[in-house]
Design an enzyme around this catalytic site. Structure first.
Site, PDB file in Angstrom:
ATOM      1  N   ASP A   1       0.656  -1.114  -0.046  1.00  0.00           N
ATOM      2  CA  ASP A   1       0.069   0.029  -0.098  1.00  0.00           C
ATOM      3  C   ASP A   1       0.868   1.299   0.078  1.00  0.00           C
ATOM      4  OD1 ASP A   1      -2.048   1.635   0.070  1.00  0.00           O
ATOM      5  OD2 ASP A   1      -3.149   0.568   1.630  1.00  0.00           O
TER       6      ASP A   1
HETATM    7  C1  NOJ Z   1      -3.707   4.210   0.156  1.00  0.00           C
HETATM    8  C2  NOJ Z   1      -5.128   3.030   0.168  1.00  0.00           C
HETATM    9  O1  NOJ Z   1      -5.395   2.401   1.263  1.00  0.00           O
HETATM   10  C3  NOJ Z   1      -5.276   2.095  -1.269  1.00  0.00           C
HETATM   11  O2  NOJ Z   1      -6.469   1.390  -0.844  1.00  0.00           O
HETATM   12  C4  NOJ Z   1      -5.066   2.978  -2.398  1.00  0.00           C
HETATM   13  O3  NOJ Z   1      -5.251   2.040  -3.414  1.00  0.00           O
HETATM   14  C5  NOJ Z   1      -3.795   3.609  -2.368  1.00  0.00           C
HETATM   15  N1  NOJ Z   1      -3.578   4.492  -1.406  1.00  0.00           N
HETATM   16  C6  NOJ Z   1      -3.516   4.127  -3.831  1.00  0.00           C
HETATM   17  O4  NOJ Z   1      -4.342   5.332  -3.908  1.00  0.00           O
END
Ligand code: NOJ
Length: 759
Positions: free
Chosen positions: A290
């Site tokens: 993430d």
């Molecule tokens: C953080 C989020 O937790 C995740 O779900 C997302 O895909 C990413 N940022 C990218 O934006």
């Protein structure tokens, strides 16, 4: 022949037969291996590095604003394997060209983006879609989202989020399919199939990503990014099933999670990412971290510095680094120092190349970058029609006491009131991708279009919900003082036969980073309700929100409540369809609605405890609260219709079964009303006594059935080993003998019951 000779001969025969049975490499494998062979270590590490474009930050800015200064130089030198948030046929073509034409091997980028509930045409929030209990709708919305995203240069969505969410305080509960692993698995599968179709190479499909692996929704107190302390029994039975379902549906990628789980960052968990996902489940795609979750291992206290984070993440099975710059800065060094085996890097790169190959990017890196296609594909009438159909099927009728609904054409004056009544933005939702601000059909617009000249419609906002900035990057500030709109609203209510009061949450109130300790109605909304209620009791509350709300007073006083969620581009038309009975509501809650935030986390499939409450609630020395009931305000699976359904008792084709046998449960369902309607028939089981305690009820089947007025249908569910067993904490799946209760009904509380035994 000597004994030794015989043994050697035997071994030679075995070896020969083994090698002759060896499967030849597939074209894909051959391609990937050949390419891997040509790559330097630096080029390999580049494939594992992902940057955001500079114009859209979906997380905090990374170290040194990584890559910002010299992005183009980095692209040209092969230091980047993937980008997120680059959008549009032109922008993606430009970035792709930079890489393909300048790097030694010309390996194309893979472009990722959060296409969560639509790309340009917005569909209801994923939680809302789950309320339809119709996975085919989620498949359809994902298919359309994929078509639109693919036409805009996107190869890969960071969806579906398949986290089972039990805690309404956690803002991201809106992004999943609710509190149940069985329903969640059905929706996980549908969404993967919707995004990916049956061929990733088809340029109408995109790769999907099951996230967040794992346990993210169980953050302590519902506070986002917080630690997770769940036991292995919960992990295997509640958290993991939707991820497994996504894998079985062929999901191309996984994303890990920000949280630690029992002290280990999910990003570094070789148990989750290697032992379980890649080895046991046989997942051959790649795992992306993430946003900076590799870097966040340092503040977690799991790594002394970014180099150690990189070490732990690659060992743990994270293949691609989103935004931490840990891999690009340290992996080569770690390999050269002998701390990380080059084979681990090869494995990660192989996985990334495989997905790029499956998308057809090596054949044509620009296949998703076609401006004409982009213009033709987005926000079409057909897509918006689908959004309307999906939205109305996602709505849940929570109360209809005075039969105010469906609105009769005898009603000649309607007041549409509330801060969300003419809000054209909130229905677009929080994770809105390219959904345009203020582009949704508002409730007011939908109602006006539906009534035409048949009734007068007056509108008053009553009060604003929020003040100040409303964006993905800001926390909301609520209007607690400005009542200047009350008088107009009260007057409109006074002179109308019926009030539609639109209240709930602004879309930026739920979503990532939007945890709340108060899940009631913010600002002056409750006060507005009470003022209106004084002058007109015919109030239909139309809720728009992304999480379960604690609204006991509304539930008691308002004669009718429709849960409309943040319903997407066609929200207002879909609400009108339901309110006027053009569509008979069939949605059922995929989450329990608490009476008070103090009950959170609240979920139907809880354990019984050693001291369940015997009769009445609020008893001391039993497992209950002394100031509130245990039960939710509205239970999981709950939702009304404009018609009445009657359930017969359950018949079983046997009451004793041998291990590995099947049992079929049947009920007959009658539509006792005067209009046709759909009912979601739900089947739950309880394994009464087990080695590891089982929940009081577990959903193990559901069917959405359409019945004409007066019609009766038989509905059957087959229960096999797949439904009757559970996972031991060690991960072993076991069906245990003993008594099982079976429940069938209209929600998780209102059920018929019978039982059988496994011998
Ligand atoms: C953080 C989020 O937790 C995740 O779900 C997302 O895909 C990413 N940022 C990218 O934006």
């Amino acid at each position: 022949m000597t004994r030794l000779y015989l043994i050697m001969l035997f071994a030679a025969v075995i070896l020969a037969s083994c090698s002759s049975n060896e499967k030849p490499m597939s074209k894909e494998e051959q391609f990937v291996e050949d390419l891997l062979e040509k790559m330097t270590l630096a080029e390999k590490v580049g494939q594992l590095n992902q940057y955001t474009s500079r114009w859209e930050m979906t997380g905090p800015a990374p170290k040194d604003n990584a890559g910002a200064q010299d992005l183009s130089a980095q692209l040209k030198s092969g230091m980047v394997g993937s980008m997120l948030n680059v959008i549009g046929a032109v922008a993606t073509r430009n970035a792709q060209k930079t890489v393909v034409e300048n790097t030694r091997l010309g390996i194309p980028l893979i472009f990722g983006y959060d296409v969560i509930h639509g790309f340009k045409t917005m569909f209801p929030l994923p939680l809302a879609e789950a309320a339809s209990w119709n996975p085919e709708l989620a498949r359809l919305s994902s298919e359309i989202a994929a078509k639109e995203a693919a036409a805009s240069g996107i190869h890969w969505t960071f969806a579906p989020m398949v986290d089972v969410g039990r805690d309404a305080r956690w803002g991201r509960v809106m992004e999943g399919a609710g509190e149940d692993p069985y329903l969640g698995s059905a929706f996980a599968k549908a969404r993967v199939l919707g995004f990916q179709g049956d061929d990733l190479n088809n340029d109408l499909t995109i790769a999907s990503c099951a996230k967040h692996f794992a346990g993210y929704a169980f953050s302590e107190s519902g506070r986002d990014y917080n630690s997770v302390e769940i036991g292995d029994e919960t992990l295997h039975n509640i958290v993991l099933p939707p991820f497994k379902a996504a894998t079985e549906a062929g999901v191309a990628t996984f994303m890990n999670a920000f949280n630690t789980i029992q002290g280990t960052p999910a990003t570094a968990s070789s148990f989750l990412q290697r032992d379980l996902l890649k080895d046991e489940w046989g997942f051959d795609g790649f795992v992306v971290s993430d946003w900076n979750s590799i870097g966040e291992m340092v503040p977690h206290g799991a790594a002394a510095d970014l180099k150690e984070s990189a070490y732990r993440a690659i060992k743990g099975g994270s293949d691609m680094d989103m935004e931490a710059r840990a891999y690009i800065d340290y992996l080569e060094e770690l390999v050269n120092e002998g701390k990380v085996d080059g084979a681990l890097i090869d494995d990660a790169v192989r996985r990334v190349l495989r997905v790029k190959y499956r998308l057809g990017l090596f054949d044509d890196p620009y296949k998703y970058c076609d401006v004409e296609r982009e213009q033709a594909m987005l926000y079409t009438g057909e897509h918006r029609e689908a959004a309307r159909k999906i939205a109305r099927e996602s709505m849940v009728l929570l109360k209809n006491d005075k039969q105010l609904l469906p609105i009769s054409d005898k009603v000649k004056s309607i007041a549409v009131i509330g801060p969300l009544a003419d809000d054209k933005d909130s229905p677009i939702g929080n994770w809105r991708a390219q959904g345009e601000a203020n582009s949704a059909v508002s409730l007011l617009e939908g109602i006006k279009a539906a009534v035409g000249n048949n009734a007068t419609v007056s509108y008053a906002e009553g009060c604003q919900l929020s003040i100040g900035a409303r964006t993905f990057a800001h926390a909301m500030t609520y209007n607690e003082t400005d009542r200047s709109g009350f008088t107009k609203a009260i007057n409109a209510a006074k002179r109308s036969e019926l009030v539609l009061l639109a209240i709930g949450e602004d879309c930026f109130q739920s979503g990532e980073g939007r945890s709340q300790t108060d899940i009631g109605l913010k600002g002056l909304q409750m006060e507005l309700f009470n003022e209106i209620y004084k002058v007109n009791k015919n109030i239909v509350v139309v809720l728009m929100n992304g999480r379960p709300l604690a609204i006991p007073e509304i539930a008691e006083k308002a004669p009718a409540i429709l849960e409309a969620w943040h319903a997407g581009s066609e929200a207002g038309n879909a609400m009108a369809d339901v309110l006027f009975g053009k569509y008979n509501p069939s949605g059922k809650l995929p989450v329990s609605f608490p009476r008070t935030v103090g009950q959170c986390p609240i979920y139907y499939n809880h354990k019984n405890t050693g001291r369940p409450v015997p009769e009445a609630e609020n008893m001391v020395l039993y497992s209950c609260f002394t100031d509130a009931p245990n039960s939710p305000l509205f239970p999981f699976g709950y939702g009304l219709s404009y018609t009445d359904f009657e359930y017969s008792g359950i018949t079983l084709d046997k009451t004793e079964l041998a291990k590995d046998a099947e049992v079929t449960a049947t009920i007959s369902l009658t539509n006792k009303g005067t209009v046709h309607g759909e009912e979601v028939v739900q089947l739950y089981i309880q394994d009464v006594a087990a080695t590891y305690t089982r929940p009081v009820k577990e959903l193990k089947g559901f069917k959405k059935v359409m019945l004409k007025a007066g019609e009766t249908k038989e509905v059957s569910f087959k229960l096999t080993d797949k439904e009757l067993g559970y996972y031991y904490p060690c991960g072993k799946y076991v069906v245990e003998p003993g008594q099982f209760n079976v429940f069938v009904g209209t929600n998780s509380v209102d059920v018929k019951q019978t039982q059988f035994s496994i011998l």
